[in-house]
Design a protein around this motif. Structure first.
Motif, PDB file in Angstrom:
ATOM      1  N   LEU A 110      90.353 -69.708 -63.401  1.00 50.49           N
ATOM      2  CA  LEU A 110      91.327 -69.574 -62.321  1.00 50.49           C
ATOM      3  C   LEU A 110      91.223 -68.197 -61.668  1.00 50.49           C
ATOM      4  O   LEU A 110      90.718 -67.251 -62.271  1.00 50.49           O
ATOM      5  CB  LEU A 110      92.738 -69.781 -62.869  1.00 50.49           C
ATOM      6  CG  LEU A 110      93.058 -71.192 -63.376  1.00 50.49           C
ATOM      7  CD1 LEU A 110      94.457 -71.232 -63.969  1.00 50.49           C
ATOM      8  CD2 LEU A 110      92.904 -72.223 -62.274  1.00 50.49           C
ATOM      9  N   PRO A 111      91.706 -68.071 -60.435  1.00 54.73           N
ATOM     10  CA  PRO A 111      91.678 -66.757 -59.776  1.00 54.73           C
ATOM     11  C   PRO A 111      92.450 -65.728 -60.591  1.00 54.73           C
ATOM     12  O   PRO A 111      93.476 -66.055 -61.212  1.00 54.73           O
ATOM     13  CB  PRO A 111      92.366 -67.025 -58.427  1.00 54.73           C
ATOM     14  CG  PRO A 111      92.267 -68.497 -58.225  1.00 54.73           C
ATOM     15  CD  PRO A 111      92.289 -69.116 -59.584  1.00 54.73           C
TER      16      PRO A 111
ATOM     17  N   ALA B 245      92.723 -77.676 -60.357  1.00 54.03           N
ATOM     18  CA  ALA B 245      92.088 -77.585 -61.676  1.00 54.03           C
ATOM     19  C   ALA B 245      92.345 -78.878 -62.441  1.00 54.03           C
ATOM     20  O   ALA B 245      93.491 -79.319 -62.564  1.00 54.03           O
ATOM     21  CB  ALA B 245      92.633 -76.393 -62.454  1.00 54.03           C
TER      22      ALA B 245
ATOM     23  N   THR C  71      88.312 -75.978 -54.605  1.00 48.05           N
ATOM     24  CA  THR C  71      89.155 -75.191 -53.707  1.00 48.05           C
ATOM     25  C   THR C  71      89.217 -75.855 -52.342  1.00 48.05           C
ATOM     26  O   THR C  71      88.304 -76.589 -51.941  1.00 48.05           O
ATOM     27  CB  THR C  71      88.616 -73.758 -53.544  1.00 48.05           C
ATOM     28  OG1 THR C  71      87.247 -73.819 -53.131  1.00 48.05           O
ATOM     29  CG2 THR C  71      88.700 -73.004 -54.856  1.00 48.05           C
TER      30      THR C  71
ATOM     31  N   ARG D 147      83.342 -76.870 -57.712  1.00 51.26           N
ATOM     32  CA  ARG D 147      82.335 -76.115 -58.455  1.00 51.26           C
ATOM     33  C   ARG D 147      81.657 -77.052 -59.462  1.00 51.26           C
ATOM     34  O   ARG D 147      82.201 -78.122 -59.770  1.00 51.26           O
ATOM     35  CB  ARG D 147      82.986 -74.977 -59.234  1.00 51.26           C
ATOM     36  CG  ARG D 147      83.703 -73.935 -58.413  1.00 51.26           C
ATOM     37  CD  ARG D 147      84.229 -72.868 -59.383  1.00 51.26           C
ATOM     38  NE  ARG D 147      85.393 -72.176 -58.847  1.00 51.26           N
ATOM     39  CZ  ARG D 147      86.201 -71.421 -59.574  1.00 51.26           C
ATOM     40  NH1 ARG D 147      85.983 -71.280 -60.872  1.00 51.26           N
ATOM     41  NH2 ARG D 147      87.244 -70.822 -59.015  1.00 51.26           N
TER      42      ARG D 147
ATOM     43  N   ILE E  64      86.940 -77.462 -61.269  1.00 52.62           N
ATOM     44  CA  ILE E  64      87.665 -76.559 -60.378  1.00 52.62           C
ATOM     45  C   ILE E  64      87.193 -76.825 -58.951  1.00 52.62           C
ATOM     46  O   ILE E  64      85.989 -76.922 -58.694  1.00 52.62           O
ATOM     47  CB  ILE E  64      87.412 -75.075 -60.721  1.00 52.62           C
ATOM     48  CG1 ILE E  64      87.851 -74.774 -62.157  1.00 52.62           C
ATOM     49  CG2 ILE E  64      88.125 -74.164 -59.731  1.00 52.62           C
ATOM     50  CD1 ILE E  64      89.342 -74.803 -62.386  1.00 52.62           C
TER      51      ILE E  64
ATOM     52  N   THR F 120      93.671 -73.859 -55.147  1.00 54.72           N
ATOM     53  CA  THR F 120      92.784 -74.293 -56.223  1.00 54.72           C
ATOM     54  C   THR F 120      93.351 -75.531 -56.903  1.00 54.72           C
ATOM     55  O   THR F 120      94.554 -75.598 -57.205  1.00 54.72           O
ATOM     56  CB  THR F 120      92.625 -73.176 -57.274  1.00 54.72           C
ATOM     57  OG1 THR F 120      92.086 -72.014 -56.648  1.00 54.72           O
ATOM     58  CG2 THR F 120      91.703 -73.615 -58.412  1.00 54.72           C
TER      59      THR F 120
ATOM     60  N   ASP G 244      99.711 -73.458 -54.158  1.00 54.56           N
ATOM     61  CA  ASP G 244      98.469 -72.693 -54.197  1.00 54.56           C
ATOM     62  C   ASP G 244      97.583 -73.097 -55.368  1.00 54.56           C
ATOM     63  O   ASP G 244      96.372 -72.882 -55.334  1.00 54.56           O
ATOM     64  CB  ASP G 244      98.795 -71.195 -54.303  1.00 54.56           C
ATOM     65  CG  ASP G 244      99.688 -70.746 -53.166  1.00 54.56           C
ATOM     66  OD1 ASP G 244      99.244 -70.798 -52.009  1.00 54.56           O
ATOM     67  OD2 ASP G 244     100.853 -70.373 -53.440  1.00 54.56           O
ATOM     68  N   LEU G 245      98.184 -73.659 -56.423  1.00 49.78           N
ATOM     69  CA  LEU G 245      97.436 -74.129 -57.587  1.00 49.78           C
ATOM     70  C   LEU G 245      98.036 -75.457 -58.031  1.00 49.78           C
ATOM     71  O   LEU G 245      99.256 -75.558 -58.218  1.00 49.78           O
ATOM     72  CB  LEU G 245      97.511 -73.113 -58.737  1.00 49.78           C
ATOM     73  CG  LEU G 245      96.945 -73.560 -60.086  1.00 49.78           C
ATOM     74  CD1 LEU G 245      95.455 -73.864 -59.984  1.00 49.78           C
ATOM     75  CD2 LEU G 245      97.196 -72.502 -61.166  1.00 49.78           C
TER      76      LEU G 245
ATOM     77  N   GLN H 287      92.747 -72.416 -49.116  1.00 49.87           N
ATOM     78  CA  GLN H 287      92.271 -71.489 -50.152  1.00 49.87           C
ATOM     79  C   GLN H 287      92.929 -71.735 -51.510  1.00 49.87           C
ATOM     80  O   GLN H 287      92.730 -70.948 -52.448  1.00 49.87           O
ATOM     81  CB  GLN H 287      92.463 -70.026 -49.734  1.00 49.87           C
ATOM     82  CG  GLN H 287      91.650 -69.635 -48.499  1.00 49.87           C
ATOM     83  CD  GLN H 287      91.793 -68.173 -48.155  1.00 49.87           C
ATOM     84  OE1 GLN H 287      92.886 -67.697 -47.863  1.00 49.87           O
ATOM     85  NE2 GLN H 287      90.681 -67.442 -48.193  1.00 49.87           N
TER      86      GLN H 287
ATOM     87  N   THR I 184      97.409 -78.486 -60.997  1.00 54.95           N
ATOM     88  CA  THR I 184      96.703 -78.794 -62.234  1.00 54.95           C
ATOM     89  C   THR I 184      96.943 -80.240 -62.650  1.00 54.95           C
ATOM     90  O   THR I 184      98.039 -80.783 -62.461  1.00 54.95           O
ATOM     91  CB  THR I 184      97.145 -77.861 -63.381  1.00 54.95           C
ATOM     92  OG1 THR I 184      98.572 -77.965 -63.553  1.00 54.95           O
ATOM     93  CG2 THR I 184      96.783 -76.419 -63.077  1.00 54.95           C
TER      94      THR I 184
END
Length: 321
Positions: A144-145, A248, A305, A288, A303, A246, A216-217, A244, A219
């Protein structure tokens, strides 16, 4: 003749026909049907009483609950089956009911598992399957970032382990689950961890109750293999992801353990990494390469984005100039 007329009257109503379709696939208590159809208990109890009195449904008491199912014999059951045979398989309303019914069955199977019964508050599927939970969580944190994670959504939060792990770095944290029992356990867990500010909501991962670009995230930890339509779940997760942001995903690689699939009511025996990457790309995300994490069953960490829209990048370039 009276029996036939009563049966025709009983099934000639939209909610009762939906109940007949569900009753043809198994038995349900009133609480289950309230969750699946999203209607009040008194309303559904009245519909079920009419169906039972007309001989369309059978009733069976089990402890404090009464379970209903489509009767095996009799004119009422025969008429109901004949009516169902003429309803299109792809009817949107019945398809949505079937999806929620399968999700609820998976929740029930999860709650009935031996690992859950042994320690409900600490239960999560990584540990229930004897997977290397600490190593998997460490790999997730590393992927994660760095720094603050912004607004966090955990889909299928279960007993809240992902929120417990990530919420301390989040601006705001929300977990959704279809199971009220799981949400109650998550509230207890998060409160004990000093994370009572997390928001927990009962919701379906196929229809998230949030506007676009809310998080922003996002999961999904050991959740996707319960989904009827995994690609649609990922598209819905991508919808609520900000530019931008993510996404997961922690889930099983393909495996051949059919007994496990039956025991925990999984819909899928894991996913090939290229298939998940294709679904993510189809949802407008940039995936990714998946990370394989070995154990009794291999787990994949995915992951992806969401790119900044081209118009936003052009506007930023003009401002910089």
């Amino acid at each position: 003749m009276d029996q036939i007329i009563a049966a025709l009257r009983a099934i000639a109503e939209p909610t009762r026909l939906r109940l007949v379709a569900l009753g043809a696939e198994g038995e349900w208590c009133v609480t289950d049907l309230v969750e699946i159809l999203g209607q009040s208990q008194p309303r559904l109890s009245r519909h079920l009483r009419l169906l039972a009195e007309a001989g369309v449904f059978e009733r069976a008491r089990e402890g404090p609950n009464v379970f209903f199912r489509l009767a095996d014999t009799g004119p009422g059951a025969a008429l109901a089956r004949a009516a169902l045979a003429r309803v299109p398989e792809d009817d949107p309303l019945l398809a949505a009911d079937r999806h929620r019914a399968r999700s609820l069955r998976a929740v029930r199977a999860r709650a009935a598992s031996a690992a859950f019964q042994a320690n409900p508050v600490a239960w999560d599927e990584l540990r229930a399957l004897d997977l290397p939970a600490a190593a998997i969580e460490a790999a997730l944190l590393a992927a994660l970032p760095p720094g603050p994670l912004g607004r966090l959504l955990d889909i299928g939060t279960g007993t809240g382990r992902m929120l417990e792990l990530l919420a301390p770095r989040a601006e705001g944290a929300t977990g959704i689950d279809l199971s009220r029992e799981m949400l109650a356990l998550a509230r207890a867990r998060l409160s004990a961890s000093g994370l009572g500010r997390c928001t927990l909501r009962q919701a379906d991962m196929m229809r998230l109750p949030f506007p676009p670009a809310s998080f922003d995230l996002v999961t999904l930890a050991m959740v996707l293999h319960y989904a009827d339509e995994p690609a649609e779940v990922l598209a819905e997760a991508a919808r609520v992801l900000a530019p931008q942001g993510t996404l997961a995903i922690v889930d099983l690689a393909p495996h051949g353990d059919d007994a496990l699939v039956r025991r925990l009511a999984h819909r899928w025996p894991g996913f090939p990494a290229p298939q998940v990457a294709a679904w993510l790309a189809g949802a407008g995300l940039a995936p990714r390469p998946a990370v394989a994490l070995p154990g009794p069953l291999t787990v994949h960490l995915h992951i992806a984005t969401r790119a900044v829209p081209a118009t936003s990048r052009a506007g930023a370039a003009r401002i910089d100039a």
